[in-house]
Write a protein that holds these residues in place. Sequence first.
Motif, PDB file in Angstrom:
ATOM      1  N   ILE A 182       0.817  -1.223   0.000  1.00  0.00           N
ATOM      2  CA  ILE A 182       0.000   0.000   0.000  1.00  0.00           C
ATOM      3  C   ILE A 182       0.849   1.271   0.000  1.00  0.00           C
ATOM      4  CG2 ILE A 182      -1.736   1.310   1.304  1.00  0.00           C
ATOM      5  CD1 ILE A 182      -2.830  -1.410   2.295  1.00  0.00           C
ATOM      6  N   LEU A 183       1.973   1.239   0.722  1.00  0.00           N
ATOM      7  CA  LEU A 183       2.764   2.461   0.872  1.00  0.00           C
ATOM      8  C   LEU A 183       4.144   2.406   0.225  1.00  0.00           C
ATOM      9  CD1 LEU A 183       1.967   3.314   4.611  1.00  0.00           C
ATOM     10  CD2 LEU A 183       1.325   4.662   2.610  1.00  0.00           C
ATOM     11  N   GLY A 184       4.539   1.225  -0.249  1.00  0.00           N
ATOM     12  CA  GLY A 184       5.883   1.111  -0.790  1.00  0.00           C
ATOM     13  C   GLY A 184       6.921   1.306   0.307  1.00  0.00           C
ATOM     14  N   GLU A 185       8.146   1.657  -0.078  1.00  0.00           N
ATOM     15  CA  GLU A 185       9.232   1.818   0.886  1.00  0.00           C
ATOM     16  C   GLU A 185       8.969   2.931   1.894  1.00  0.00           C
ATOM     17  OE1 GLU A 185      13.000   2.225  -1.096  1.00  0.00           O
ATOM     18  OE2 GLU A 185      12.584   0.573  -2.478  1.00  0.00           O
ATOM     19  N   ASP A 186       8.073   3.834   1.572  1.00  0.00           N
ATOM     20  CA  ASP A 186       7.807   4.970   2.459  1.00  0.00           C
ATOM     21  C   ASP A 186       7.281   4.560   3.834  1.00  0.00           C
ATOM     22  OD1 ASP A 186       8.713   6.880   0.754  1.00  0.00           O
ATOM     23  OD2 ASP A 186       6.739   7.599   0.120  1.00  0.00           O
ATOM     24  N   PHE A 187       6.704   3.349   3.936  1.00  0.00           N
ATOM     25  CA  PHE A 187       6.158   2.955   5.242  1.00  0.00           C
ATOM     26  C   PHE A 187       7.260   2.917   6.294  1.00  0.00           C
ATOM     27  CE2 PHE A 187       7.559  -1.440   4.467  1.00  0.00           C
ATOM     28  CZ  PHE A 187       7.773  -1.927   5.749  1.00  0.00           C
ATOM     29  N   MET A 188       8.479   2.570   5.882  1.00  0.00           N
ATOM     30  CA  MET A 188       9.604   2.521   6.815  1.00  0.00           C
ATOM     31  C   MET A 188       9.920   3.924   7.330  1.00  0.00           C
ATOM     32  SD  MET A 188      11.933   0.412   8.197  1.00  0.00           S
ATOM     33  CE  MET A 188      11.965  -1.012   7.095  1.00  0.00           C
ATOM     34  N   LYS A 189      10.058   4.848   6.423  1.00  0.00           N
ATOM     35  CA  LYS A 189      10.353   6.234   6.805  1.00  0.00           C
ATOM     36  C   LYS A 189       9.260   6.801   7.709  1.00  0.00           C
ATOM     37  CE  LYS A 189       9.328   9.376   3.823  1.00  0.00           C
ATOM     38  NZ  LYS A 189       9.322  10.247   2.613  1.00  0.00           N
ATOM     39  N   LEU A 190       8.011   6.560   7.337  1.00  0.00           N
ATOM     40  CA  LEU A 190       6.891   7.093   8.114  1.00  0.00           C
ATOM     41  C   LEU A 190       6.875   6.527   9.531  1.00  0.00           C
ATOM     42  CD1 LEU A 190       4.142   6.901   5.352  1.00  0.00           C
ATOM     43  CD2 LEU A 190       5.089   9.000   6.343  1.00  0.00           C
ATOM     44  N   ALA A 191       7.137   5.237   9.664  1.00  0.00           N
ATOM     45  CA  ALA A 191       7.124   4.609  10.986  1.00  0.00           C
ATOM     46  C   ALA A 191       8.158   5.255  11.902  1.00  0.00           C
ATOM     47  CB  ALA A 191       7.377   3.107  10.862  1.00  0.00           C
ATOM     48  N   PHE A 192       9.366   5.464  11.402  1.00  0.00           N
ATOM     49  CA  PHE A 192      10.412   6.067  12.213  1.00  0.00           C
ATOM     50  C   PHE A 192      10.102   7.536  12.524  1.00  0.00           C
ATOM     51  CE2 PHE A 192      12.732   2.259  11.200  1.00  0.00           C
ATOM     52  CZ  PHE A 192      13.619   2.103  12.272  1.00  0.00           C
ATOM     53  N   GLN A 193       9.541   8.238  11.557  1.00  0.00           N
ATOM     54  CA  GLN A 193       9.176   9.632  11.793  1.00  0.00           C
ATOM     55  C   GLN A 193       8.108   9.756  12.876  1.00  0.00           C
ATOM     56  OE1 GLN A 193       8.069  11.029   7.878  1.00  0.00           O
ATOM     57  NE2 GLN A 193      10.144  11.723   7.402  1.00  0.00           N
ATOM     58  N   PHE A 194       7.082   8.910  12.801  1.00  0.00           N
ATOM     59  CA  PHE A 194       5.997   8.970  13.783  1.00  0.00           C
ATOM     60  C   PHE A 194       6.510   8.626  15.187  1.00  0.00           C
ATOM     61  CE2 PHE A 194       2.928   7.776  10.119  1.00  0.00           C
ATOM     62  CZ  PHE A 194       2.865   9.105   9.712  1.00  0.00           C
ATOM     63  N   ALA A 195       7.397   7.620  15.276  1.00  0.00           N
ATOM     64  CA  ALA A 195       7.941   7.233  16.578  1.00  0.00           C
ATOM     65  C   ALA A 195       8.781   8.367  17.166  1.00  0.00           C
ATOM     66  CB  ALA A 195       8.778   5.966  16.442  1.00  0.00           C
ATOM     67  N   ASN A 196       9.551   9.019  16.326  1.00  0.00           N
ATOM     68  CA  ASN A 196      10.376  10.132  16.798  1.00  0.00           C
ATOM     69  C   ASN A 196       9.523  11.309  17.255  1.00  0.00           C
ATOM     70  OD1 ASN A 196      12.909  11.445  17.249  1.00  0.00           O
ATOM     71  ND2 ASN A 196      12.593  12.603  15.363  1.00  0.00           N
ATOM     72  N   GLU A 197       8.422  11.549  16.556  1.00  0.00           N
ATOM     73  CA  GLU A 197       7.499  12.613  16.965  1.00  0.00           C
ATOM     74  C   GLU A 197       6.908  12.317  18.350  1.00  0.00           C
ATOM     75  OE1 GLU A 197       5.949  13.538  12.380  1.00  0.00           O
ATOM     76  OE2 GLU A 197       4.587  12.670  13.878  1.00  0.00           O
ATOM     77  N   ALA A 198       6.572  11.057  18.566  1.00  0.00           N
ATOM     78  CA  ALA A 198       5.899  10.679  19.817  1.00  0.00           C
ATOM     79  C   ALA A 198       6.828  10.724  21.023  1.00  0.00           C
ATOM     80  CB  ALA A 198       5.284   9.284  19.675  1.00  0.00           C
ATOM     81  N   ASP A 199       8.118  10.401  20.814  1.00  0.00           N
ATOM     82  CA  ASP A 199       9.096  10.473  21.897  1.00  0.00           C
ATOM     83  C   ASP A 199      10.469  10.771  21.305  1.00  0.00           C
ATOM     84  OD1 ASP A 199      10.696  10.307  24.106  1.00  0.00           O
ATOM     85  OD2 ASP A 199      10.010   8.335  24.771  1.00  0.00           O
ATOM     86  N   PRO A 200      10.810  12.047  21.185  1.00  0.00           N
ATOM     87  CA  PRO A 200      12.078  12.432  20.559  1.00  0.00           C
ATOM     88  C   PRO A 200      13.315  11.896  21.271  1.00  0.00           C
ATOM     89  CG  PRO A 200      10.599  14.319  20.741  1.00  0.00           C
ATOM     90  CD  PRO A 200       9.998  13.215  21.554  1.00  0.00           C
ATOM     91  N   ASP A 201      13.191  11.533  22.542  1.00  0.00           N
ATOM     92  CA  ASP A 201      14.356  11.059  23.292  1.00  0.00           C
ATOM     93  C   ASP A 201      14.540   9.541  23.243  1.00  0.00           C
ATOM     94  OD1 ASP A 201      15.039  13.643  24.118  1.00  0.00           O
ATOM     95  OD2 ASP A 201      13.669  13.535  25.831  1.00  0.00           O
ATOM     96  N   ALA A 202      13.554   8.812  22.757  1.00  0.00           N
ATOM     97  CA  ALA A 202      13.663   7.349  22.692  1.00  0.00           C
ATOM     98  C   ALA A 202      14.565   6.937  21.538  1.00  0.00           C
ATOM     99  CB  ALA A 202      12.289   6.724  22.528  1.00  0.00           C
ATOM    100  N   GLU A 203      15.330   5.877  21.742  1.00  0.00           N
ATOM    101  CA  GLU A 203      16.121   5.316  20.652  1.00  0.00           C
ATOM    102  C   GLU A 203      15.202   4.511  19.737  1.00  0.00           C
ATOM    103  OE1 GLU A 203      19.312   3.035  22.314  1.00  0.00           O
ATOM    104  OE2 GLU A 203      20.448   4.828  22.899  1.00  0.00           O
ATOM    105  N   LEU A 204      15.510   4.509  18.436  1.00  0.00           N
ATOM    106  CA  LEU A 204      14.661   3.863  17.441  1.00  0.00           C
ATOM    107  C   LEU A 204      15.466   2.828  16.670  1.00  0.00           C
ATOM    108  CD1 LEU A 204      12.838   7.064  16.097  1.00  0.00           C
ATOM    109  CD2 LEU A 204      12.215   5.621  18.057  1.00  0.00           C
ATOM    110  N   TYR A 205      14.903   1.585  16.580  1.00  0.00           N
ATOM    111  CA  TYR A 205      15.653   0.472  16.022  1.00  0.00           C
ATOM    112  C   TYR A 205      14.906  -0.208  14.865  1.00  0.00           C
ATOM    113  CZ  TYR A 205      17.169   0.774  20.957  1.00  0.00           C
ATOM    114  OH  TYR A 205      17.564   1.194  22.195  1.00  0.00           O
ATOM    115  N   TYR A 206      15.702  -0.827  13.993  1.00  0.00           N
ATOM    116  CA  TYR A 206      15.168  -1.785  13.016  1.00  0.00           C
ATOM    117  C   TYR A 206      15.624  -3.168  13.456  1.00  0.00           C
ATOM    118  CZ  TYR A 206      14.330  -4.590   8.924  1.00  0.00           C
ATOM    119  OH  TYR A 206      13.882  -5.587   8.092  1.00  0.00           O
TER     120      TYR A 206
END
Length: 381
Positions: A182-206
């Motif tokens: 549905i979203l192509g590769e952009d779903f990855m970028k969006l997921a990380f962006q949304f997580a960073n918005e919700a908690d800018p201090d949390a570390e984000l992993y794949y």
Amino acid sequence: MKKSRFISIRSLGMVATLLIGLGCMVKTEKKAPETLKDAFEGKFHIGSALSANHINNQNQPSMGVLKTHFNSIVAENNMKSGMIQMREGEFNFEVADKFIEFGEANDMHIVGHTLIWHSQAPRWFFTDSEGNDVSPEVLTQRMKDHIHTVVGRYKGRVKGWDVVNEAILDDGSWRNSKFYQILGEDFMKLAFQFANEADPDAELYYNDFSMAQPGKRDGVVKMVKDLQAQGVKIDGIGMQGHIGLEYPTIEEFEKSILAYSGLGVTVMITELDLSVLPSPRRDMGADIATNVEYQQSLNPYTEGLPDDVQKQFDDRYKAFFKLFLDHHDKISRVTLWGINDGDSWKNGWPVRGRTDYPLLFNRDNTPKSVVSELIEMAAKY
């Protein structure tokens, strides 16, 4: 005479000073570590996954093992989207809240797992009321709502999040999940962006399995570089450690540690377990869609491990932990996927009904002999 007497007194003073110094050294000598978390202190966190059974029954003996030997926790299933938001807009945080509260009460390093994963996402996430795929705009909004709600609830309380799980195939191509369709590769970028918005201090992993495979290694490296080029925050890569007695090779695993750390992110060894059972197919990762019909020949150790197999098990764990210690400057966490052998999902995958021995503690919560060897090994680094 006076000069000789002066030298003699001075010499005695030096000897006394030396003896006092040696006494202080003896008194302040660091005690040898007796637990895994003490042995790996200053190198990396040592963690375990917790199931709903652990979280809801915190007085069981295995939780004593957890508190003694581990300093990091991750929820095995109870923070996945299908468990938390089974129906749109209806969030159930009961078990997840208990998990977080336990971690805080016991001063644990807490990891959230996982925000976006194709396998345990609820069906409604991708479909409309008529069962058709939703538009890219609708799926984007649903991802945003879910991530903002979950990450926002635990803002400042979770050290890091497995934002996306298992999106790259072993050949390095993208998994053809609903997110990707549905979203192509952009779903990855969006997921990380949304997580960073919700908690800018949390570390984000794949996080992904078979991460020592050369094709997957190349695909993950390319994906991370693409995110970085777009200015997307990504702090770490989780290498799932679902290993066997013969796969993967130490050499390929090391190549991946170096490749991922070379991206400027931390590396984590996640979901570590070592199956001693024969594999229906060599080099299986952790794709839960793969199931094999039960065969007695695939379940040979129902009464315990023969000595030669136990030695292989011990040697294999020591070889991997030596690798982790050699690269402890690149690795922030090593997490076992369960506390004792009875907890392990490997008893039921990829063949249901088997008896496996993949963890560091026996079913009765006693440490395996290799635990003391790992502690001794770590103390030398």
